[in-house]
Scaffold this active site. Structure first.
Site, PDB file in Angstrom:
ATOM      1  N   SER A  81       0.831  -1.199   0.000  1.00 28.22           N
ATOM      2  CA  SER A  81       0.000   0.000   0.000  1.00 28.22           C
ATOM      3  C   SER A  81       0.874   1.260   0.000  1.00 28.22           C
ATOM      4  O   SER A  81       1.643   1.478  -0.943  1.00 28.22           O
ATOM      5  CB  SER A  81      -0.959  -0.061   1.191  1.00 28.22           C
ATOM      6  OG  SER A  81      -2.027   0.842   1.033  1.00 28.22           O
ATOM      7  N   ASP A 204     -10.362  -5.826  -3.479  1.00 28.93           N
ATOM      8  CA  ASP A 204      -9.788  -4.672  -2.779  1.00 28.93           C
ATOM      9  C   ASP A 204     -10.697  -3.448  -2.940  1.00 28.93           C
ATOM     10  O   ASP A 204     -11.069  -3.091  -4.061  1.00 28.93           O
ATOM     11  CB  ASP A 204      -8.399  -4.376  -3.351  1.00 28.93           C
ATOM     12  CG  ASP A 204      -7.553  -3.486  -2.458  1.00 28.93           C
ATOM     13  OD1 ASP A 204      -8.116  -2.684  -1.701  1.00 28.93           O
ATOM     14  OD2 ASP A 204      -6.315  -3.599  -2.525  1.00 28.93           O
ATOM     15  N   HIS A 231      -7.306  -6.158   0.352  1.00 27.12           N
ATOM     16  CA  HIS A 231      -6.148  -5.275   0.462  1.00 27.12           C
ATOM     17  C   HIS A 231      -4.992  -5.871   1.258  1.00 27.12           C
ATOM     18  O   HIS A 231      -3.897  -5.316   1.262  1.00 27.12           O
ATOM     19  CB  HIS A 231      -6.582  -3.950   1.115  1.00 27.12           C
ATOM     20  CG  HIS A 231      -5.628  -2.821   0.910  1.00 27.12           C
ATOM     21  ND1 HIS A 231      -5.353  -2.277  -0.328  1.00 27.12           N
ATOM     22  CD2 HIS A 231      -4.872  -2.113   1.797  1.00 27.12           C
ATOM     23  CE1 HIS A 231      -4.477  -1.296  -0.202  1.00 27.12           C
ATOM     24  NE2 HIS A 231      -4.162  -1.176   1.073  1.00 27.12           N
TER      25      HIS A 231
END
Length: 257
Positions: A81, A204, A231
């Protein structure tokens, strides 16, 4: 410059792990035994996070400056991320040291705007920014929960991981800086030249699955889509995750052994 806290496990080629927004290196703990079979694993708490919460995160350039002394020669960086965005910045800044990237639930550009539709709404990040001012812990917990939406995950495991991470919370200043990086960092026009594995979750809620369709057009050869993951695929689907990691590390253009 103050040295960052790091934790080193295993031997071999260095594999540097960079976590996401509001998290810390404890998020990698379940994976460390397996990853350490392949490499020397270097877990770093980003500035302003975890054991480094006393340090400022700053801009992406300032984060790179703080992290650079901890990136060894011949390093592979695994970024999740926000950590994936910073990993891309490190690959550009240190091409002689960073030889490959593994980018998990990350993106060249986090925000959807202009011609780039493969990101989150700017309004969502703005909402998190406003919420930080009134309910810091609640905002981080809601963001944590958002990352697991649509996946079949043992809530006890998720809650235990969240509680472990929240024992060493990020500073509010670092969370604000991290949101600013998510809002502004843009590598959509400057693809990484080093071999890169993109690992995405089809469910996600933050990184649209459509990203997988455009990455090959940007020159990326290694793109893995986990159809039932969101995610945090390394938590929800560790076996599939490690299969893709092992295959990439054994690829002819990476070859860790």
């Amino acid at each position: 410059m103050t040295a960052l806290y790091t934790n080193i496990t295993g031997q071999g080629r260095p594999l540097v792990l960079l976590h996401g927004w509001g998290m810390n290196s404890h998020v990698w703990q379940p994976l460390l035994p397996e990853l350490a079979q392949y490499a020397q694993v270097i877990c770093i708490d980003l500035p302003g996070h975890g054991a480094n919460s006393h340090l400022p995160l700053g801009t992406v350039a300032e984060a790179v400056k703080q992290l650079a002394p901890h990136i060894p020669d011949d390093a592979i960086i695994m970024g999740w991320s926000l950590g994936g965005l910073i990993a891309q910045a490190l690959a550009h800044a240190l091409p002689e040291r960073v030889t490959a990237l593994i980018l998990i639930a990350s993106t060249p550009k986090f925000v959807a705007e202009g011609d780039w539709s493969h990101g989150v709404s700017p309004d969502l990040l703005a909402l998190f920014g406003r919420s930080l001012q009134t309910d810091y812990l609640g905002t981080v917990k809601r963001f944590f929960a958002l990352q697991f939406l649509s996946t079949k995950t043992d809530t006890r495991v998720v809650n235990a991981l969240r509680d472990t991470i929240m024992q060493h919370p990020a500073s509010v200043a670092a969370l604000e800086d991290g949101l600013a990086i998510l809002q502004t960092a843009d590598f959509s026009q400057t693809p990484i030249k080093q071999p890169t594995l993109w690992m995405l979750g089809k469910l996600d809620k933050l990184i649209p699955a459509s990203l997988a369709e455009v990455l090959p057009d940007m020159g990326y050869q290694h793109v893995a889509m986990l159809n039932s993951a969101a995610h945090v695929p390394f938590v929800t689907h560790p076996e599939s995750f490690m299969e893709h990691i092992a295959a990439f590390l054994d690829a002819s253009d990476v070859k860790i052994y």
